[in-house]
Design a protein around this motif. Structure first.
Motif, PDB file in Angstrom:
ATOM      1  N   THR A 222      18.922  69.651  29.442  1.00 50.37           N
ATOM      2  CA  THR A 222      18.369  70.556  28.877  1.00 50.37           C
ATOM      3  C   THR A 222      16.600  69.490  27.577  1.00 50.37           C
ATOM      4  O   THR A 222      17.152  68.615  27.612  1.00 50.37           O
ATOM      5  N   ALA A 223      15.462  70.790  27.361  1.00 49.36           N
ATOM      6  CA  ALA A 223      15.213  70.721  27.044  1.00 49.36           C
ATOM      7  C   ALA A 223      15.353  70.958  25.346  1.00 49.36           C
ATOM      8  O   ALA A 223      15.284  70.395  24.721  1.00 49.36           O
ATOM      9  N   GLN A 224      16.445  71.884  25.420  1.00 48.38           N
ATOM     10  CA  GLN A 224      16.906  71.922  24.284  1.00 48.38           C
ATOM     11  C   GLN A 224      17.856  71.196  23.266  1.00 48.38           C
ATOM     12  O   GLN A 224      19.065  70.612  24.111  1.00 48.38           O
ATOM     13  N   SER A 225      17.865  71.748  21.906  1.00 51.63           N
ATOM     14  CA  SER A 225      19.359  70.786  20.560  1.00 51.63           C
ATOM     15  C   SER A 225      20.447  71.826  21.418  1.00 51.63           C
ATOM     16  O   SER A 225      20.588  72.765  21.953  1.00 51.63           O
ATOM     17  N   LEU A 226      21.701  70.941  21.077  1.00 55.65           N
ATOM     18  CA  LEU A 226      23.132  71.222  21.402  1.00 55.65           C
ATOM     19  C   LEU A 226      24.237  71.647  20.459  1.00 55.65           C
ATOM     20  O   LEU A 226      24.133  70.257  19.515  1.00 55.65           O
TER      21      LEU A 226
ATOM     22  N   CYS B 254      26.713  68.605  19.150  1.00 55.54           N
ATOM     23  CA  CYS B 254      26.915  67.645  19.900  1.00 55.54           C
ATOM     24  C   CYS B 254      27.137  66.547  19.312  1.00 55.54           C
ATOM     25  O   CYS B 254      26.741  67.011  18.049  1.00 55.54           O
TER      26      CYS B 254
END
Length: 114
Positions: free
Chosen positions: A89-93, A96
């Protein structure tokens, strides 16, 4: 409920080589994946974990361009089953967590890992 699987923190080791310290992740009971830049010079390489202690390791493979290396421990690091996955993914998690043992996490006169 416990799954019996090692936690993320159980799978992270410090990688010590020629005065440098970095982190690696246990990917099988005997194998550790780390960055090639952690391996400053020729062997010996040592792996260190607060609950495992210190063990020697051999460099099985390294690629400076990929900045990756695979180490083989002289002793079994973990017993049991490991489950690996991937995140794409290119999105923050949210939630995490990254675990490692940089030099700043050394404490006391003997510079033990936290």
């Amino acid at each position: 409920m416990s799954t019996g699987l090692p936690t993320t923190a159980d799978r992270v080791v410090a990688v010590l080589s020629d005065g440098r310290q970095g982190s690696g992740v246990v990917v099988s009971p005997w194998l550790v994946l780390t960055c090639a830049h952690n391996l400053a010079g020729a062997p010996p390489v040592r792996l260190l974990h607060p609950s495992i202690g210190e063990v020697s390791a051999q460099i099985l493979w390294q690629d400076a361009e990929l900045d990756a290396a695979l180490l083989y421990s002289d002793e079994e690091l973990l017993s049991g089953t490991l489950r690996l996955g991937s995140v794409d993914t290119a999105q923050s998690l949210p939630g995490c967590e990254i675990i490692g043992f940089p030099d700043i996490q050394r404490y006391g006169a003997d510079h033990h890992l936290d």
